[in-house]
Design an enzyme around this catalytic site. Sequence first.
Site, PDB file in Angstrom:
ATOM      1  CD  GLU A  47      -2.540   1.566   0.125  1.00  0.00           C
ATOM      2  OE1 GLU A  47      -3.211   0.717  -0.486  1.00  0.00           O
ATOM      3  OE2 GLU A  47      -2.429   2.744  -0.259  1.00  0.00           O
ATOM      4  CB  SER A  48       1.784   3.567  -2.722  1.00  0.00           C
ATOM      5  OG  SER A  48       0.461   3.987  -3.008  1.00  0.00           O
ATOM      6  CB  CYS A  78       1.962  -3.420  -7.339  1.00  0.00           C
ATOM      7  SG  CYS A  78       0.183  -3.227  -7.363  1.00  0.00           S
ATOM      8  NE  ARG A 107      -2.717   4.857  -3.980  1.00  0.00           N
ATOM      9  CZ  ARG A 107      -3.806   4.911  -3.212  1.00  0.00           C
ATOM     10  NH1 ARG A 107      -4.627   5.929  -3.285  1.00  0.00           N
ATOM     11  NH2 ARG A 107      -4.055   3.936  -2.379  1.00  0.00           N
ATOM     12  CB  ILE A 136      -3.264  -7.550  -6.402  1.00  0.00           C
ATOM     13  CG1 ILE A 136      -2.998  -8.986  -6.853  1.00  0.00           C
ATOM     14  CG2 ILE A 136      -4.100  -7.526  -5.110  1.00  0.00           C
ATOM     15  CD1 ILE A 136      -2.023  -9.747  -5.960  1.00  0.00           C
ATOM     16  NE  ARG A 137      -6.195  -3.203  -2.860  1.00  0.00           N
ATOM     17  CZ  ARG A 137      -5.456  -2.299  -2.224  1.00  0.00           C
ATOM     18  NH1 ARG A 137      -5.703  -1.028  -2.357  1.00  0.00           N
ATOM     19  NH2 ARG A 137      -4.486  -2.681  -1.422  1.00  0.00           N
ATOM     20  CG  HIS A 173       1.975  -8.157  -7.412  1.00  0.00           C
ATOM     21  ND1 HIS A 173       2.605  -7.537  -6.353  1.00  0.00           N
ATOM     22  CD2 HIS A 173       0.798  -7.518  -7.570  1.00  0.00           C
ATOM     23  CE1 HIS A 173       1.842  -6.572  -5.883  1.00  0.00           C
ATOM     24  NE2 HIS A 173       0.738  -6.537  -6.607  1.00  0.00           N
ATOM     25  CD  GLU A 175       5.758  -9.275  -6.247  1.00  0.00           C
ATOM     26  OE1 GLU A 175       6.070  -9.074  -7.436  1.00  0.00           O
ATOM     27  OE2 GLU A 175       4.930  -8.574  -5.635  1.00  0.00           O
TER      28      GLU A 175
HETATM   29  N1  GLN Z   1      -3.383  -0.091  -4.472  1.00  0.00           N
HETATM   30  C1  GLN Z   1      -2.106  -0.148  -3.843  1.00  0.00           C
HETATM   31  C2  GLN Z   1      -1.513   1.245  -3.655  1.00  0.00           C
HETATM   32  O1  GLN Z   1      -2.092   2.200  -4.002  1.00  0.00           O
HETATM   33  C3  GLN Z   1      -1.138  -1.017  -4.637  1.00  0.00           C
HETATM   34  C4  GLN Z   1      -1.578  -2.459  -4.614  1.00  0.00           C
HETATM   35  C5  GLN Z   1      -0.444  -3.440  -4.690  1.00  0.00           C
HETATM   36  O2  GLN Z   1       0.720  -3.117  -4.472  1.00  0.00           O
HETATM   37  N2  GLN Z   1      -0.804  -4.676  -4.924  1.00  0.00           N
HETATM   38  O3  GLN Z   1      -0.438   1.370  -3.159  1.00  0.00           O
END
Ligand code: GLN
Length: 197
Positions: A47-48, A78, A107, A136-137, A173, A175
């Site tokens: 989560e940034s 991500c 984002r 993933i998001r 991702h 990884e």
């Molecule tokens: N939505 C997350 C963000 O804004 C990133 C999601 C992720 O790293 N899988 O940081």
Amino acid sequence: MNVGVLALQGDFREHADVLRTLGANVTLVRRPVELEAVDGLVIPGGESSVMDKLARTFGLAEPLRAAIRGGLPVYGTCAGLIMLADTVLDVIVGQQSLGGLDVVVRRNAFGSQTQSFETDLDIPALGTDPVHAVFIRGPVVESVGPRATALATLDDGRVVAVEQGNLLGTSFHPEITGEHRFHEYFLSKVRARTLAA
Ligand code: GLN
């Protein structure tokens, strides 16, 4: 090769495992002194906005910016790509990125967790076999400035991987899928810079 993984938050363990599999010595980076000792750095997914807050709280944000400016090879996945972007759209109030990559990212561009998806990408820079990519998001790269290059696009043309000198970023991702070519590509940058020094 001594490679750091920013370990403030997110899936840093998965990155550390891939890097160790590829033969790197891995340091989990949480403090400036740990950052000083590495030849390259991975910024994981997570989560940034939280990563940003923790980086500033632990006095890491400015050393990270200086390291990026100084040419340290850095690969962001991500949330890590968001941290590397010069401009971030749809931020949480007050959220800052580290910058370095001449891109604009948005984002959560693909929607919520339930709209996560997987696809295969053609990435010529990594060879002929498609890259299986899990989103993933994830962020999308809305525009690529003159100093950066798009490495991968979705079928609809949206950019999801970019490179700029020693910086590399993916919306997805590698990884967590057993795909090691991005990490290998990143390690080749680390190796080249270490040899040159
Ligand atoms: N939505 C997350 C963000 O804004 C990133 C999601 C992720 O790293 N899988 O940081």
